[in-house]
Design an enzyme around this catalytic site. Structure first.
Site, mmCIF file in Angstrom:
data_model
loop_
_atom_site.group_PDB
_atom_site.id
_atom_site.type_symbol
_atom_site.label_atom_id
_atom_site.label_comp_id
_atom_site.label_asym_id
_atom_site.label_seq_id
_atom_site.Cartn_x
_atom_site.Cartn_y
_atom_site.Cartn_z
ATOM 1 N N GLU A 113 0.838 -1.209 0.000
ATOM 2 C CA GLU A 113 0.000 0.000 0.000
ATOM 3 C C GLU A 113 0.871 1.257 0.000
ATOM 4 O OE1 GLU A 113 -2.810 -0.112 -1.057
ATOM 5 O OE2 GLU A 113 -4.328 -0.169 0.481
ATOM 6 N N THR A 138 -5.091 7.409 -5.884
ATOM 7 C CA THR A 138 -5.112 7.497 -4.417
ATOM 8 C C THR A 138 -4.078 8.523 -3.948
ATOM 9 O OG1 THR A 138 -5.847 5.236 -4.254
ATOM 10 C CG2 THR A 138 -4.868 6.139 -2.283
HETATM 11 N N1 HSE Z 1 -7.878 5.547 3.674
HETATM 12 C C1 HSE Z 1 -7.355 5.632 2.335
HETATM 13 C C2 HSE Z 1 -7.680 7.003 1.777
HETATM 14 C C3 HSE Z 1 -7.995 4.552 1.527
HETATM 15 O O1 HSE Z 1 -8.802 7.452 1.962
HETATM 16 O O2 HSE Z 1 -6.807 7.619 1.168
HETATM 17 C C4 HSE Z 1 -7.508 4.452 0.111
HETATM 18 O O3 HSE Z 1 -8.252 3.406 -0.530
#
Ligand code: HSE
Length: 308
Positions: free
Chosen positions: A128, A181
């Site tokens: 991640e 992201t």
């Molecule tokens: N918690 C993370 C965000 C999740 O909101 O950036 C990404 O899938």
């Protein structure tokens, strides 16, 4: 030489108020990896999923997970990974997390299960980090453990599995808009005003209480986000109007799924979840944006072994 075929599910992170600390597992969409360990060292990744993935292994999230597994366990070996099924990257339902979770889980199966659940989450978080620039576990933890998971703390990692009321359905719409992201994290301010923080922790408490007591109305009221949504919803055309329509049709809540661009509605009946999908489809069609819809149950099962 040992081979395994493993699955890890799609996930929805944040659940409104739980930015980086809450996520749930879906029951059908997910990644399937075939992994083989043999003597020697090295990693070879082959993509047979039909979904485009980076050709450079250094850009594939599986690579840091495999490396981290060897560092954490002190073990060594050569690993071949074939990606058989893959959630489309950028879909907002934990595409990178499903690969990271499946890779961590598969490594553990191949090498005699040396790591416990929390260590597997730590291992998967390494992927991640490559995907999003952040070490968040709100997708990889439910992808590994299943159900709804709260990350009570990161240092050290403290995971709490929360109860899932019977018959919870998620309708997820993935509009054809690209939001990375990384980008969706970079636009967030570094500090949260006290007023928004108070609203957020009230909602986190309410959501946990609602899940424990099975009070679905409380769950719906508490799934609100004062921290990330105000900055991220501008990427999603007609966000507020869509939410009003879905709530009027009986959905308990609507939020951005993870960092978006997908949006999900939570319902406590399958018919409401299916109707929510129709509303989402016509909403985006009216804006000239194509989309895919998934209606799935919240699943108590996370990563699993399909065959050896
Ligand atoms: N918690 C993370 C965000 C999740 O909101 O950036 C990404 O899938």
């Amino acid at each position: 030489m040992k081979s395994v075929r493993v699955f890890a599910p799609a996930t929805i992170a944040n659940l409104g108020c739980g930015f980086d600390i809450m996520g749930l597992a879906l029951d059908e969409a997910g990644d399937v990896l075939e992994m083989t360990a043999s003597a020697g060292d090295g990693l070879c990744i082959t993509n047979e999923s039909g979904v485009p993935l980076p050709g450079d292994p250094e850009a594939n999230v599986i690579t840091p997970v495999v490396r981290k597994f060897f560092i954490m366990t002190g073990l060594a070996g050569h690993v071949d990974v074939t990606v058989r099924r893959k959630i489309y990257p950028g879909s907002g339902i934990g595409s990178s997390a499903a690969s990271c979770a499946a890779a961590a889980f598969g490594m553990n199966e191949l090498f005699g299960r040396p790591l416990g659940a929390t260590q597997l989450v730590e291992c998967a978080m390494e992927g991640e980090l490559l995907a999003s620039g952040g070490r968040h576990a709100d997708n990889v933890a439910p992808a590994l453990l299943g159900g709804i998971v709260l990350i009570r703390g990161y240092e050290p990692l403290d995971l709490v599995r929360l109860p899932v009321p019977e018959g919870f359905y998620c309708t997820v719409v993935h509009p054809q808009i690209v939001v990375s992201t990384k980008e969706a994290r970079e636009i967030l301010p570094k500090a949260v005003p006290m007023h928004d923080a108070v609203a957020q922790w009230g909602n986190v408490g309410g959501l946990v209480a609602g899940l424990y007591t099975g009070d679905v109305a409380l769950v719906g009221r508490a799934m609100k986000d004062s921290v990330a949504e105000p900055y991220r919803k501008r990427f999603i055309p007609g966000f507020d109007v869509l939410r009003e329509e879905l709530l009027a049709a009986g959905a308990l809540a609507m939020n951005i799924s993870g960092s978006g661009p997908s949006v999900f509605a939570l319902s406590d009946k399958r018919e409401t979840a299916v109707a929510a999908g129709e509303i989402m489809k016509s909403h985006f069609a009216s804006m000239g944006v194509g989309c895919s819809i998934y209606v799935e149950k919240v699943s108590a099962t996370g990563a699993k072994l399909l065959s050896e």
